[in-house]
Motif scaffolding. Structure first.
Motif, short mmCIF file in Angstrom:
data_model
loop_
_atom_site.label_atom_id
_atom_site.label_comp_id
_atom_site.label_asym_id
_atom_site.label_seq_id
_atom_site.Cartn_x
_atom_site.Cartn_y
_atom_site.Cartn_z
N ALA A 17 0.81 -1.28 -0.12
CA ALA A 17 0.03 0.03 0.05
C ALA A 17 0.82 1.30 -0.05
O ALA A 17 0.60 2.25 -0.73
CB ALA A 17 -0.86 -0.19 1.32
N GLY A 18 1.97 1.30 0.91
CA GLY A 18 2.80 2.34 1.00
C GLY A 18 3.71 2.59 -0.64
O GLY A 18 3.71 3.82 -0.93
N HIS A 24 1.67 6.99 -6.70
CA HIS A 24 0.46 7.68 -7.18
C HIS A 24 0.78 9.60 -6.92
O HIS A 24 0.58 10.33 -7.65
CB HIS A 24 -0.72 7.48 -6.23
CG HIS A 24 -1.49 6.04 -6.89
ND1 HIS A 24 -2.27 5.38 -6.46
CD2 HIS A 24 -1.21 5.21 -8.10
CE1 HIS A 24 -2.20 4.24 -6.90
NE2 HIS A 24 -1.84 4.03 -8.22
N LEU A 25 1.34 9.56 -5.70
CA LEU A 25 1.81 10.92 -5.51
C LEU A 25 3.02 11.40 -6.38
O LEU A 25 2.79 12.47 -6.62
CB LEU A 25 2.32 10.87 -3.71
CG LEU A 25 1.14 10.92 -2.84
CD1 LEU A 25 1.66 10.62 -1.50
CD2 LEU A 25 0.27 11.99 -2.87
N PRO A 43 5.82 12.61 -2.09
CA PRO A 43 5.37 11.46 -1.44
C PRO A 43 6.16 11.28 -0.14
O PRO A 43 5.21 10.83 0.88
CB PRO A 43 5.64 10.56 -2.42
CG PRO A 43 6.41 10.86 -3.63
CD PRO A 43 6.19 12.21 -3.50
N VAL A 44 7.32 11.76 -0.25
CA VAL A 44 8.08 11.45 1.23
C VAL A 44 7.50 12.62 2.17
O VAL A 44 7.37 12.10 3.33
CB VAL A 44 9.41 11.85 1.03
CG1 VAL A 44 10.19 11.72 2.37
CG2 VAL A 44 10.04 10.59 0.01
N SER A 45 7.17 13.69 1.73
CA SER A 45 6.59 14.86 2.59
C SER A 45 5.24 14.39 3.13
O SER A 45 4.94 14.44 4.27
CB SER A 45 6.57 15.95 1.82
OG SER A 45 6.03 17.08 2.60
N VAL A 46 4.33 13.92 2.19
CA VAL A 46 3.11 13.31 2.61
C VAL A 46 3.28 12.19 3.73
O VAL A 46 2.42 12.23 4.84
CB VAL A 46 2.25 12.91 1.42
CG1 VAL A 46 0.85 12.52 2.07
CG2 VAL A 46 2.06 14.05 0.58
N ASP A 47 3.93 11.31 3.34
CA ASP A 47 3.95 10.13 4.32
C ASP A 47 4.57 10.38 5.82
O ASP A 47 4.18 9.85 6.53
CB ASP A 47 4.88 9.10 3.55
CG ASP A 47 4.13 8.41 2.44
OD1 ASP A 47 2.89 8.63 2.37
OD2 ASP A 47 4.92 7.87 1.51
N SER A 77 -3.08 11.91 0.38
CA SER A 77 -2.69 10.49 -0.01
C SER A 77 -3.67 9.97 -0.90
O SER A 77 -3.65 9.42 -1.96
CB SER A 77 -2.11 9.61 1.18
OG SER A 77 -1.84 8.44 0.65
N LEU A 78 -5.14 9.96 -0.47
CA LEU A 78 -6.19 9.46 -0.98
C LEU A 78 -6.42 10.18 -2.25
O LEU A 78 -7.08 9.76 -3.21
CB LEU A 78 -7.43 9.57 -0.08
CG LEU A 78 -7.50 8.36 0.87
CD1 LEU A 78 -8.51 8.82 2.06
CD2 LEU A 78 -7.22 7.04 0.68
N GLY A 79 -6.58 11.57 -2.20
CA GLY A 79 -6.65 12.22 -3.36
C GLY A 79 -5.91 11.77 -4.63
O GLY A 79 -6.09 12.03 -5.86
N ALA A 80 -4.50 11.79 -4.38
CA ALA A 80 -3.69 11.35 -5.36
C ALA A 80 -3.95 9.94 -5.91
O ALA A 80 -3.98 9.65 -7.12
CB ALA A 80 -2.06 11.34 -4.78
N ASN A 81 -4.57 8.97 -4.89
CA ASN A 81 -4.90 7.69 -5.38
C ASN A 81 -6.19 7.88 -6.36
O ASN A 81 -5.95 6.96 -7.47
CB ASN A 81 -5.23 6.77 -4.03
CG ASN A 81 -3.77 6.47 -3.41
OD1 ASN A 81 -2.64 6.62 -4.03
ND2 ASN A 81 -4.07 6.21 -2.11
#
Length: 230
Positions: A17-18, A24-25, A43-47, A77-81
């Protein structure tokens, strides 16, 4: 010794999932004009913001600030997916999405700083119970040993009145035993034999109770025989 590697399905699921969310991000940031290493930094910043908010929630017991930044990172994260699932033309990204992607670093920096420097509330000591107005504090009862009171003094006994010499002294009459019952000679001889046998066995003269039991006669007759055998 070698440790046995145990297969953990939850850990594998988290890695998959990660990785997908990370990809996606990256794709969304690249489509929004963030090319090169900048697309990989998003993606690193979001996670990291998601993890920091989660750790703060566990430490503070779920404060509102931690929940707010956790929700912001989760929405990103969900918005990018969702955006990369074919609902968005990656070759023609709208301007509002470009603005959000471009402003994300400042928002993530603000959230990370607030989470890192948030004060941890100190546990408040339990208040001491105070006595209510109108109620006195309970005082333990003291055990007081009572000293026995001295016995009251009795008045001195009055002397006995003197006996007048005119009172005649009463002399008790001698008690005469009842007349002995007449004992048949045959019964007396039989009783004498029993008395001799008893004296030979025990070394003591026979008494009236034993004679009564041996002969089966009344008590007065046994007493009379015992007097004659004595």
């Amino acid at each position: 010794m070698f440790r046995t590697v145990r297969f953990d399905a939850v850990l594998v699921q988290a890695v998959i999932a990660g990785a997908l969310s990370f990809a996606h991000l990256h794709d969304l940031a690249a489509a929004a004009g963030q090319d090169g290493w900048k697309a990989w930094a998003y993606p690193v910043s979001v996670d990291l913001l998601l993890v920091a908010a989660w750790r703060r929630m566990r430490k503070d017991g779920g404060s509102r600030d931690a929940w707010l930044w956790f929700a912001i990172a989760l929405i990103a994260s969900l918005g990018a997916n969702v955006a990369t699932a074919g609902l968005l033309d990656m070759n023609d990204v709208p301007d509002w999405l470009r603005i959000l992607v471009a402003g994300w670093p400042a928002l993530a920096f603000l959230g990370g700083t607030l989470l890192a420097h948030a004060l941890t509330p100190e546990p408040q000591p339990a208040p001491e119970p105070t006595a209510e107005p109108g109620h006195e504090a309970a005082v333990p009862d003291l055990v007081v040993e009572r000293v026995p009171e001295p016995a009251p003094e009795l008045p001195p006994a009055e002397p006995a009145p003197p006996v007048s010499p005119s009172t005649p002294e009463v002399t008790p009459e001698p008690v005469t035993p009842p007349p002995a019952a007449s004992v048949p000679p045959a019964l007396l001889d039989h009783a004498r034999k029993i008395a001799d046998a008893h004296h030979a066995q025990t070394g003591a003269p026979i008494d009236a109770a034993t004679l009564r039991a041996r002969l089966g006669i009344p008590a007065p007759l046994a007493d009379s025989i015992a007097l004659q055998l004595a």
